[in-house]
Scaffold this active site. Sequence first.
Site, PDB file in Angstrom:
ATOM      1  N   GLY A  72       2.426   5.683  -3.362  1.00  0.00           N
ATOM      2  CA  GLY A  72       3.435   6.581  -3.902  1.00  0.00           C
ATOM      3  C   GLY A  72       3.413   6.637  -5.413  1.00  0.00           C
ATOM      4  O   GLY A  72       3.461   7.721  -6.018  1.00  0.00           O
TER       5      GLY A  72
ATOM      6  N   SER B 114       0.830  -1.213   0.000  1.00  0.00           N
ATOM      7  CA  SER B 114       0.000   0.000   0.000  1.00  0.00           C
ATOM      8  C   SER B 114       0.860   1.256   0.000  1.00  0.00           C
ATOM      9  O   SER B 114       0.499   2.263  -0.609  1.00  0.00           O
ATOM     10  CB  SER B 114      -0.958   0.003   1.191  1.00  0.00           C
ATOM     11  OG  SER B 114      -0.275   0.161   2.422  1.00  0.00           O
ATOM     12  N   ASP B 115       2.009   1.212   0.663  1.00  0.00           N
ATOM     13  CA  ASP B 115       2.924   2.357   0.653  1.00  0.00           C
ATOM     14  C   ASP B 115       3.446   2.634  -0.746  1.00  0.00           C
ATOM     15  O   ASP B 115       3.344   3.749  -1.268  1.00  0.00           O
ATOM     16  CB  ASP B 115       4.119   2.077   1.572  1.00  0.00           C
ATOM     17  CG  ASP B 115       3.855   2.439   3.015  1.00  0.00           C
ATOM     18  OD1 ASP B 115       3.023   3.321   3.272  1.00  0.00           O
ATOM     19  OD2 ASP B 115       4.489   1.843   3.897  1.00  0.00           O
ATOM     20  N   VAL B 116       4.053   1.619  -1.337  1.00  0.00           N
ATOM     21  CA  VAL B 116       4.637   1.798  -2.668  1.00  0.00           C
ATOM     22  C   VAL B 116       3.541   2.093  -3.694  1.00  0.00           C
ATOM     23  O   VAL B 116       3.700   2.950  -4.561  1.00  0.00           O
ATOM     24  CB  VAL B 116       5.449   0.560  -3.070  1.00  0.00           C
ATOM     25  CG1 VAL B 116       5.976   0.691  -4.496  1.00  0.00           C
ATOM     26  CG2 VAL B 116       6.615   0.352  -2.104  1.00  0.00           C
TER      27      VAL B 116
END
Length: 394
Positions: free
Chosen positions: A173, A168-170
Amino acid sequence: MSQATASKALSKYKVLDLTRARAGPTAARQLADWGAQVIKIETPGSDQTPDFMERHSPDFQNLHRNKRSMTLNLKSHEGLGIFMQLARDADVIVENYRPDVKHRLGIDYESVKAINPRIVYGSISGFGQDGPYVDRPGVDPIVQGMGGHMMVTGEPGRGPMRSGAALSDVGAGLICANGILTALLEREDSGEGQWVQASLIEAMIFLLDFQAARWTMAQDLPEQVGNNHPTNAPVGAFKTKDGYLTISASRSRWRQFCDALGAPELMDRPAYATADLRLNHRYELNADIEVFTQTKTTAEWIEIMNKASIPCGPIYTLEETFNDPQVQHLGIAQTVESETLGSLSLIGQPFRLSRTPNRLVTAAAECGAHTDAILAELGYEADEIAGLRARQVI
């Protein structure tokens, strides 16, 4: 003077990077790697890095290459003034504070838009910029659970399973960077910037793709199926004589797969006569296939399956991944020099442009390494810069 250019593709754009942790830096890195002039703004008076990252760690270095670093106290009146000077001439701002922080600092989209209507302002949060969860902290392990990912990952009956990568972070981004580029393209026509908003929860749901659409369209609730494919069989990992092999032999490939496996009798079994039947009997089918796959090595099966045009591959450790000749040919691992750490191998961009390629030109800068140079570009004299430092503005 600005540093060497990573690419000509985005070199005309100036970006202010207010990000921390992983999702925000991923978005800013995407712009920096394609040549945007990215200034990472950090807190003065310390060399602190966000949360769990040590500055010289692989994680931090991989996220913050190709950027310049300056320190600036955004809580001070003078620091805010300098930020607005930078913002007046910038094309993009990227931040991933909790939603209320930028408003308290006075650096939110509307405040910046008042002095620079062309600004494209990218924000990433855990759960969005408004709504009932706006004040909740959102990080990848929590969002993998709330986004439904952990209940479609792992083996049946073993409980929820998180992915080993910060999806979810990548994802957030990359999605934010895509939104920023979309807004920059639209600005070519309208002459106006806009606020780009991304969230970890939306990114996680988006990355589920067809699994999520199975629910929204047909109320089909996906289950955990381990290494198997959710809707096709046989697709999965199979034991070999010396390890494991992944094979995708569903639907139209079934007959040629049985021939390559040396198991034509499987085609005659009523339980495997159609794609739907093979899916319904997947565990029995997998066991039958493994009777054959365990008779040869992984390398032998790869040669056989590739000749039959059956998608297959070994299951690698990361060491084996980066030693693979095709991965080395593609050059996703790139070398860059760090004044502190020497030669580093980092993860490059996963796509290439034929006319305006990119490269890694600098490792992650030391904290505030470019503060004086950036202020000089704004017109500050040496004694003024010294005064700002004495007052802990920088």
